[in-house]
Design a protein around this motif. Structure first.
Motif, PDB file in Angstrom:
ATOM      1  N   LEU A 129       1.394  23.628   6.523  1.00  0.00           N
ATOM      2  CA  LEU A 129       0.281  23.332   7.420  1.00  0.00           C
ATOM      3  C   LEU A 129       0.771  22.696   8.697  1.00  0.00           C
ATOM      4  O   LEU A 129       0.284  22.994   9.787  1.00  0.00           O
ATOM      5  CB  LEU A 129      -0.719  22.396   6.717  1.00  0.00           C
ATOM      6  N   GLY A 130       1.776  21.828   8.553  1.00  0.00           N
ATOM      7  CA  GLY A 130       2.319  21.188   9.739  1.00  0.00           C
ATOM      8  C   GLY A 130       2.905  22.214  10.699  1.00  0.00           C
ATOM      9  O   GLY A 130       2.664  22.186  11.906  1.00  0.00           O
ATOM     10  N   THR A 131       3.663  23.124  10.137  1.00  0.00           N
ATOM     11  CA  THR A 131       4.244  24.181  10.958  1.00  0.00           C
ATOM     12  C   THR A 131       3.148  25.023  11.587  1.00  0.00           C
ATOM     13  O   THR A 131       3.219  25.404  12.748  1.00  0.00           O
ATOM     14  CB  THR A 131       5.143  25.085  10.100  1.00  0.00           C
ATOM     15  N   MET A 132       2.123  25.294  10.812  1.00  0.00           N
ATOM     16  CA  MET A 132       1.028  26.114  11.312  1.00  0.00           C
ATOM     17  C   MET A 132       0.365  25.468  12.527  1.00  0.00           C
ATOM     18  O   MET A 132       0.054  26.140  13.506  1.00  0.00           O
ATOM     19  CB  MET A 132      -0.003  26.288  10.202  1.00  0.00           C
ATOM     20  N   ILE A 133       0.180  24.162  12.440  1.00  0.00           N
ATOM     21  CA  ILE A 133      -0.447  23.483  13.573  1.00  0.00           C
ATOM     22  C   ILE A 133       0.462  23.558  14.791  1.00  0.00           C
ATOM     23  O   ILE A 133       0.021  23.750  15.922  1.00  0.00           O
ATOM     24  CB  ILE A 133      -0.772  22.020  13.223  1.00  0.00           C
ATOM     25  N   PHE A 134       1.746  23.418  14.541  1.00  0.00           N
ATOM     26  CA  PHE A 134       2.672  23.464  15.658  1.00  0.00           C
ATOM     27  C   PHE A 134       2.713  24.851  16.295  1.00  0.00           C
ATOM     28  O   PHE A 134       2.864  25.004  17.497  1.00  0.00           O
ATOM     29  CB  PHE A 134       4.068  23.061  15.166  1.00  0.00           C
ATOM     30  N   ILE A 135       2.568  25.852  15.443  1.00  0.00           N
ATOM     31  CA  ILE A 135       2.652  27.241  15.907  1.00  0.00           C
ATOM     32  C   ILE A 135       1.584  27.553  16.949  1.00  0.00           C
ATOM     33  O   ILE A 135       1.723  28.494  17.719  1.00  0.00           O
ATOM     34  CB  ILE A 135       2.497  28.203  14.712  1.00  0.00           C
ATOM     35  N   THR A 136       0.514  26.770  16.960  1.00  0.00           N
ATOM     36  CA  THR A 136      -0.541  27.082  17.925  1.00  0.00           C
ATOM     37  C   THR A 136      -0.052  26.975  19.360  1.00  0.00           C
ATOM     38  O   THR A 136      -0.741  27.392  20.277  1.00  0.00           O
ATOM     39  CB  THR A 136      -1.765  26.174  17.740  1.00  0.00           C
ATOM     40  N   TYR A 137       1.146  26.418  19.546  1.00  0.00           N
ATOM     41  CA  TYR A 137       1.723  26.457  20.883  1.00  0.00           C
ATOM     42  C   TYR A 137       1.980  27.885  21.321  1.00  0.00           C
ATOM     43  O   TYR A 137       2.114  28.173  22.500  1.00  0.00           O
ATOM     44  CB  TYR A 137       3.062  25.725  20.894  1.00  0.00           C
ATOM     45  N   LEU A 138       2.114  28.793  20.324  1.00  0.00           N
ATOM     46  CA  LEU A 138       2.387  30.185  20.610  1.00  0.00           C
ATOM     47  C   LEU A 138       1.242  30.835  21.368  1.00  0.00           C
ATOM     48  O   LEU A 138       1.422  31.863  21.994  1.00  0.00           O
ATOM     49  CB  LEU A 138       2.546  30.959  19.294  1.00  0.00           C
ATOM     50  N   VAL A 139       0.068  30.280  21.228  1.00  0.00           N
ATOM     51  CA  VAL A 139      -1.084  30.890  21.875  1.00  0.00           C
ATOM     52  C   VAL A 139      -1.686  29.915  22.870  1.00  0.00           C
ATOM     53  O   VAL A 139      -2.689  29.273  22.584  1.00  0.00           O
ATOM     54  CB  VAL A 139      -2.143  31.361  20.849  1.00  0.00           C
ATOM     55  N   PRO A 140      -1.063  29.822  24.038  1.00  0.00           N
ATOM     56  CA  PRO A 140      -1.604  28.920  25.068  1.00  0.00           C
ATOM     57  C   PRO A 140      -2.976  29.400  25.521  1.00  0.00           C
ATOM     58  O   PRO A 140      -3.328  30.550  25.305  1.00  0.00           O
ATOM     59  CB  PRO A 140      -0.579  29.038  26.189  1.00  0.00           C
ATOM     60  N   THR A 141      -3.693  28.503  26.171  1.00  0.00           N
ATOM     61  CA  THR A 141      -5.054  28.853  26.570  1.00  0.00           C
ATOM     62  C   THR A 141      -5.084  30.060  27.485  1.00  0.00           C
ATOM     63  O   THR A 141      -6.054  30.815  27.504  1.00  0.00           O
ATOM     64  CB  THR A 141      -5.738  27.675  27.294  1.00  0.00           C
ATOM     65  N   THR A 142      -4.020  30.262  28.261  1.00  0.00           N
ATOM     66  CA  THR A 142      -4.049  31.378  29.184  1.00  0.00           C
ATOM     67  C   THR A 142      -3.829  32.716  28.491  1.00  0.00           C
ATOM     68  O   THR A 142      -3.978  33.764  29.103  1.00  0.00           O
ATOM     69  CB  THR A 142      -2.977  31.211  30.283  1.00  0.00           C
ATOM     70  N   LEU A 143      -3.443  32.669  27.245  1.00  0.00           N
ATOM     71  CA  LEU A 143      -3.370  33.911  26.481  1.00  0.00           C
ATOM     72  C   LEU A 143      -4.694  34.105  25.751  1.00  0.00           C
ATOM     73  O   LEU A 143      -5.195  35.208  25.610  1.00  0.00           O
ATOM     74  CB  LEU A 143      -2.229  33.821  25.456  1.00  0.00           C
ATOM     75  N   LEU A 144      -5.259  32.996  25.289  1.00  0.00           N
ATOM     76  CA  LEU A 144      -6.433  33.064  24.448  1.00  0.00           C
ATOM     77  C   LEU A 144      -7.755  33.160  25.191  1.00  0.00           C
ATOM     78  O   LEU A 144      -8.778  33.434  24.574  1.00  0.00           O
ATOM     79  CB  LEU A 144      -6.509  31.801  23.579  1.00  0.00           C
ATOM     80  N   PHE A 145      -7.744  32.894  26.507  1.00  0.00           N
ATOM     81  CA  PHE A 145      -9.045  32.730  27.168  1.00  0.00           C
ATOM     82  C   PHE A 145      -9.896  33.982  27.071  1.00  0.00           C
ATOM     83  O   PHE A 145     -11.128  33.903  27.011  1.00  0.00           O
ATOM     84  CB  PHE A 145      -8.877  32.288  28.629  1.00  0.00           C
ATOM     85  N   LEU A 146      -9.251  35.121  27.059  1.00  0.00           N
ATOM     86  CA  LEU A 146     -10.027  36.361  27.049  1.00  0.00           C
ATOM     87  C   LEU A 146     -10.776  36.571  25.730  1.00  0.00           C
ATOM     88  O   LEU A 146     -11.998  36.680  25.717  1.00  0.00           O
ATOM     89  CB  LEU A 146      -9.093  37.527  27.348  1.00  0.00           C
ATOM     90  N   PRO A 147     -10.046  36.607  24.599  1.00  0.00           N
ATOM     91  CA  PRO A 147     -10.811  36.751  23.362  1.00  0.00           C
ATOM     92  C   PRO A 147     -11.696  35.547  23.085  1.00  0.00           C
ATOM     93  O   PRO A 147     -12.760  35.682  22.481  1.00  0.00           O
ATOM     94  CB  PRO A 147      -9.731  36.901  22.282  1.00  0.00           C
ATOM     95  N   MET A 148     -11.285  34.377  23.570  1.00  0.00           N
ATOM     96  CA  MET A 148     -12.113  33.199  23.386  1.00  0.00           C
ATOM     97  C   MET A 148     -13.454  33.392  24.081  1.00  0.00           C
ATOM     98  O   MET A 148     -14.511  33.097  23.528  1.00  0.00           O
ATOM     99  CB  MET A 148     -11.403  31.962  23.948  1.00  0.00           C
ATOM    100  N   ALA A 149     -13.409  33.924  25.299  1.00  0.00           N
ATOM    101  CA  ALA A 149     -14.649  34.170  26.027  1.00  0.00           C
ATOM    102  C   ALA A 149     -15.511  35.139  25.229  1.00  0.00           C
ATOM    103  O   ALA A 149     -16.726  34.975  25.114  1.00  0.00           O
ATOM    104  CB  ALA A 149     -14.346  34.736  27.404  1.00  0.00           C
ATOM    105  N   TYR A 150     -14.885  36.135  24.673  1.00  0.00           N
ATOM    106  CA  TYR A 150     -15.588  37.138  23.885  1.00  0.00           C
ATOM    107  C   TYR A 150     -16.242  36.497  22.669  1.00  0.00           C
ATOM    108  O   TYR A 150     -17.421  36.717  22.371  1.00  0.00           O
ATOM    109  CB  TYR A 150     -14.552  38.185  23.457  1.00  0.00           C
TER     110      TYR A 150
END
Lengths: 300, 308, 465
Positions: A129-150
């Motif tokens: 779980l710790g690693t999983m939380i850290f992995i979220t660095y892989l998806v910065p907001t500028t990558l996620l903003f599009l599907p997030m908006a969706y």
């Protein structure tokens, strides 16, 4: 020639402080220039180039050549006044404050619990779980903003007051958790063990013993969360569109241009004022900021 | 460790039983992490899956139908000259910026380390570019780069260093340089502070010993300082690479990706194509192209951190 | 149709008292429209009687609308006041948000995508085609207004009529003209503004050779000015991105080559930073005295007047707005064809307040409301209804400097012209394909052949897909 130790010292210090001065100018000049622009009347701002900065510009306010970009002859607060009366600046300021405070609150609460658990409680899957939380660095907001908006749109949460308050924690929590885990590891395990021997539940031990000790870490994480929230741009740009819900950075960048005219005076005033809350916060809590920034890097 | 001192057997209320059950490590632990995991799954994992789905469709905003086209978007992008330009731009932007941030950050750290007079004050004000909202300081730079009123042009022209003014944001070469400059300016303090902290953990006697052995300043740096700072440098550099690669605000405020697409990064191109051009599928594909590089960087970072 | 609704009882009383003409007058029908024959009168009475059946307009919650921010703050304030006044008199709460163009596009796209949002949104260009199945048919409103005010300009129909149905109520053009410095043109011997693009080039060359402020037209991603200039040059050279059938990509033609070759020549007398011009850059440059001509709405003149901008270095100080004038776009080999920057009001189908929305939109486009809003806007807004062109209150009729804006709408078209595939045209416009084609050739990053080939490939994805 063998210079005396004293001479060497003086030379060395001159070198160091000269370098320091250069760095100070490089880092701070933009702010100085923004400030001068924000108090300069339009007539001086747009008067066109005349005279040479190095060749001695005359400072007399009455002559035709009005221009010196590095200095202001007749400072004015007109731009600031315009900002407060003719734009929604105060609304954006309020929004930024509210969103940042709420997001920080949520993130710190959730993050502290998660960090405590991951750092000090042995259970199956903690490492993963710790690693999983850290992995979220892989998806910065500028990558996620599009599907997030969706996703936000399909949940019916687009352009609402709480939109940012629930999406900001997604990038704040990983960072806070990571930071706090470092702090938690520094606290001896015996503390809660003692408390529990005395009959406290884990929750009580956490609340009454650990948290007070963790306060500096929590403050550090909170400051960082607040700063990251305040400075966030791409989610605020894409998930919210009504003027009354915009945060300060997005409002200033998107709305202070009327049709095709930039108002530089008010723009610079807005940019400075928008930076001030953070700058103030940070000047009081500098040590916490520095600890926070170096926590991950140095402790590893 | 046993959860509780044993209590005399008696009937326990449901609440007490719940409390006991909850207090076990294997319940308490996951319970505390649960809110975080829940939020992250819903608002990071799920959108990420949506991104993958969208990238394999031809979805356009407000169009009546969506068709699954597999890897069509990804392949088409490879043939798109604007996308190829964006890839080059992003690597150029990230590489140059990080290298200079590292060098200048190291320089600033070394200088600050030696400063005695008002050290905390200087350390404080030098951190400002990093602390202040990027979009707002970028506005300040926009004004400083203005094609009519640029203060840089004024200073360069008046001092005789150049003959003709530079169109900072209007020519492809200078525009990329300008956005890199702003990124470097903003990032130097971050490197400096982290490296400074690292510097302060290096024991002084190492330097003194080297000095006695006759090592000069430069040699001391390369043989003592640099190797010992390696861990900090690695972490901070990897972190910076991820951030710079995914950068948005600076380019958005200064050039919007222009002129003629010469400063488009993955993030800004995604915005242009998906939000303004309304091509959701294509936009999602563009943003996912970022993923491999980020993956490598983060895996490296994890390895490094888990070393100790 | 928006008439002041009368309760049925009163109407019948009035009818009894005043007879037919009284009824028709009370319903707002002008005297000249009262039919002459008895039979017609009978029909008219019956029609009027059924129409006067009463329901006051009602809304669910409130009527929400998002409009584009015009240049002059007073214009925006007047509009808001007019709308709130209507709301008060009809007992309908109205929420108006006046926002920038970028935001408006995103708001419209999101509303179309999610099926929720404001009741009325002002959309730009051919967006009605893109959102066709999300919009309410407003043919009744449009046909009513068209019959009363002389019909709509061609571009309005291009933008709002989708497959024979009006899906959006045409609102206004944001007209452009050549803004130029009369004094500088006269200094190189030009006393009448250039009538053709070639003449414009000659003036530019003369200015450059004389070392005076050059002409400068945007080649960057300037949503208004950039598209306006580049499409106008393209079309007036007889070229276009798509053929009349709406599917065949027609960019690969001798006319396009002529246009590109012209632009290259023009660029040689323009400053290099035109490649990065956004909408505000040419304003700033002209106000600073660094350029002598550009294409723009009346905002440069307006700002110069409002801020009292002085010609730099002039002694005694000369007010810049006194030497700024406007002229029609030059003609090309194919005549004068210009690009329409156009806004229309769309009612989205998820709205529960369609009747109230229609009533408000009709109201806003009637003379009594249109004139007070257009007047302070300094030609930044030009109504889509033909009758207002000659209206004596309009700024282009009261201020001779603004006369050039009067004929802009007549020659304007939307991307997709000359076909009727405005959906494809809007996509091509959104991707900057035409502007980038010209820019790449001027920047030297592509030869004319390469630029055409690249653009053709990209256009084919849109039109022939």
């Amino acid at each position: 020639m063998i210079a005396s130790k004293r001479t060497r010292n003086i030379l060395r210090n001159t070198g160091i402080y000269t370098c320091l001065a250069i760095f100070v100018v490089l880092m701070l000049f933009p702010f100085y220039f923004m400030f001068v622009t924000s108090i300069k009347p339009d007539s001086e701002l747009y008067s066109g180039n005349c005279g040479n900065i190095f060749g001695g510009i005359d400072f007399e306010p009455e002559t035709a050549c009005q221009d010196n970009p590095l200095w202001v002859r007749q400072p004015t607060i007109a731009h600031y006044r315009y900002l407060f009366t003719s734009t929604d600046f105060l609304i954006w300021l309020k929004n930024s404050l509210v969103v940042s405070v709420v997001s920080t609150g949520i993130s710190i609460s959730i993050g502290t619990l998660a960090a405590y658990s991951l750092a000090r409680i042995r259970f199956k899957g903690a490492q993963a779980l710790g690693t999983m939380i850290f992995i979220t660095y892989l998806v910065p907001t500028t990558l996620l903003f599009l599907p997030m908006a969706y996703v936000i749109r399909s949940l019916g949460l687009y352009d609402k007051p709480i939109t940012l308050m629930i999406t900001y924690p997604t990038f704040l929590i990983p960072f806070c958790t990571w930071l706090l885990m470092g702090y938690f590891r520094g606290i001896p395990r015996e503390l809660e063990e003692c408390a529990m021997v005395d009959g406290a539940t884990r929750l009580q031990a956490l609340r009454m013993i650990i948290l007070p000790i963790m306060l500096p870490g929590i403050v550090s994480a909170g400051l960082f969360a607040f700063t990251l929230s305040w400075n966030e741009f791409v989610y605020a740009l894409t998930l919210v569109s009504s003027n009354i819900f915009k945060t300060l950075p997005v409002g200033v960048v998107s709305q202070l241009v009327l049709a095709d005219v930039y108002f530089w005076g008010p723009l610079m005033a807005a940019a400075l004022l928008g930076s001030i809350p953070i700058a103030i916060l940070y000047s009081f809590f500098l040590e916490y900021y520095v600890k926070g920034m170096t926590a991950g890097a140095v402790k590893g | 460790m046993q959860a509780l001192v044993s209590q005399p057997a008696k009937r326990r209320s449901p609440i007490e039983r719940f409390g006991l059950w909850f207090d076990q490590e294997r319940v308490f632990g996951p319970a505390l992490v649960a809110p975080a995991i829940l939020l992250l799954v819903i608002l990071i994992a799920y959108p990420f899956c949506v991104a993958i789905y969208l990238s394999m469709t031809d979805r356009v905003i407000a169009s009546p139908e969506t068709n699954f086209i597999g890897l069509g978007n990804f392949i088409d992008l490879l043939g798109d000259s604007i996308f190829r330009r964006t890839v080059i731009n992003t690597f150029n932007y990230a590489f140059v910026s990080v290298v200079f941030k590292l060098i200048l950050g190291m320089a600033m750290a070394l200088v600050l380390d030696q400063v005695r007079f008002m050290k905390n004050f200087f350390r404080g004000i030098l951190l400002l570019p990093w602390i202040v909202p990027t979009s707002l300081s970028a506005l300040g730079w926009l004004w400083m780069f203005d094609s009519q009123y640029s203060i840089f042009n004024r200073l360069l022209l008046d001092s005789g260093l150049i003959e003709e003014k530079i169109i900072w944001l209007g020519t492809p070469f200078w525009a990329m340089l300008s956005v890199q400059m702003v990124n470097i300016w903003r990032g130097i303090p971050f490197f400096a502070i982290a490296l400074l902290a690292g510097l302060q953990t290096i024991p002084q006697d190492l330097y003194e010993a080297a000095q006695i052995d006759g090592a000069g300043g430069w040699s001391r740096f390369w043989n003592i300082t640099f190797p010992l700072l390696m861990p900090v440098t690695a972490v901070v550099t990897l972190f910076s690479i991820v951030q710079t690669f995914a950068d948005f605000q600076i380019v958005f405020v200064l050039t919007r990706g222009g002129p003629v697409n010469s400063t488009h990064l993955f993030a800004t191109l995604t915005y242009d194509v998906a939000i303004r051009g309304m091509q959701l599928g294509e936009g999602a594909a563009i943003s996912l192209w970022m993923f491999p590089v980020l993956l490598i960087a983060v895996v490296l970072q994890l390895r490094y951190l888990q070393r100790d | 149709m928006n008439k002041q609704r009368m309760p049925r009882r009163d109407f019948l009383k009035l009818a009894a008292l005043t007879g037919t003409s009284g009824i028709l007058a009370a319903c707002g029908v002008r005297a000249t429209e009262i039919p002459a024959t008895e039979a017609a009168t009978q029909v008219a009475t019956e029609a009027a009687a059924t129409e006067a059946v009463v329901e006051p307009l009602s809304v669910v919650d409130k009527l929400t609308m998002k409009l584009r921010a015009a240049f002059m703050p007073q214009g925006n304030e007047v509009l808001k006041a007019i709308i709130q006044d209507w709301g008060a008199r009809n007992n309908i709460p109205v929420e108006v948000d006046i926002v920038s163009m970028n935001d408006l596009q995103t708001i419209a796209a999101t509303a179309a995508e999610t099926g929720a949002g404001p009741d009325i949104i002002e959309i730009n260009q051919g967006s009605a085609h893109l959102f066709a199945d999300r919009l309410v048919d407003v043919s009744d409103v449009c046909e009513d207004l068209a019959s009363r005010y002389g019909g709509y300009y061609a571009a309005a129909e291009e933008a709002c009529k989708v497959e024979g149905n009006w899906l959006s109520v045409p609102r206004f053009f944001a007209p452009h003209a050549i803004n130029y410095r009369k004094d500088l043109f006269e200094a190189v011997g030009v006393t009448t503004p250039p009538a053709t693009w070639e003449e414009l080039y000659e003036v530019g060359k003369a200015l450059k050779e004389a070392g005076l402020a050059p002409i400068a037209f945007p080649l960057g991603h300037a949503v208004g000015d950039g598209n306006d200039f580049n499409y106008s040059v393209l079309w007036s050279h007889g070229a276009s991105d798509v053929a009349e059938d709406g599917r065949t990509v027609a960019i690969d033609s001798p006319e396009t080559r002529a246009a590109l070759e012209y632009m290259q020549r023009l660029f040689s007398v323009m400053p290099a930073d035109t490649l990065s011009y956004d909408d505000a850059a040419n304003n700033r440059a002209m106000l600073a005295g660094s350029i002598s001509a550009t294409n723009n709405a009346a905002t440069i003149y307006g700002t110069a007047r409002n801020q009292g901008t002085v010609i730099p270095g002039s002694d005694p100080a000369v007010q810049m707005h006194t030497v700024i004038d406007h002229s029609l776009y030059p003609e090309g080999p194919a005549g004068r064809v210009t690009y329409a920057e156009f806004m229309s009001s769309a009612i989205f189908s998820y709205s529960p307040n369609v009747d109230a929305a229609k009533a408000l939109l009709t109201y806003l486009n009637e003379e009594a409301q249109l004139a007070p809003w257009v007047a302070p806007n300094l030609s930044f807004v030009f109504p889509a209804l033909r009758a207002f062109k000659e209206n004596i209150l309009m700024p282009w009729n009261t201020n001779p400097k603004l006369a050039a804006f009067k004929d802009y709408a007549e020659t304007s078209h939307l991307p997709g012209f000359p076909s009727s595939n405005f959906r494809g045209g809007t996509e091509s416009y959104a991707r900057w394909l035409v502007v980038d084609m010209f820019a790449s050739v001027c920047a030297g990053t592509a030869t004319i052949e390469d630029a055409i080939a690249t653009t053709k490939a990209q256009l084919e994805e849109i039109y022939s897909a």
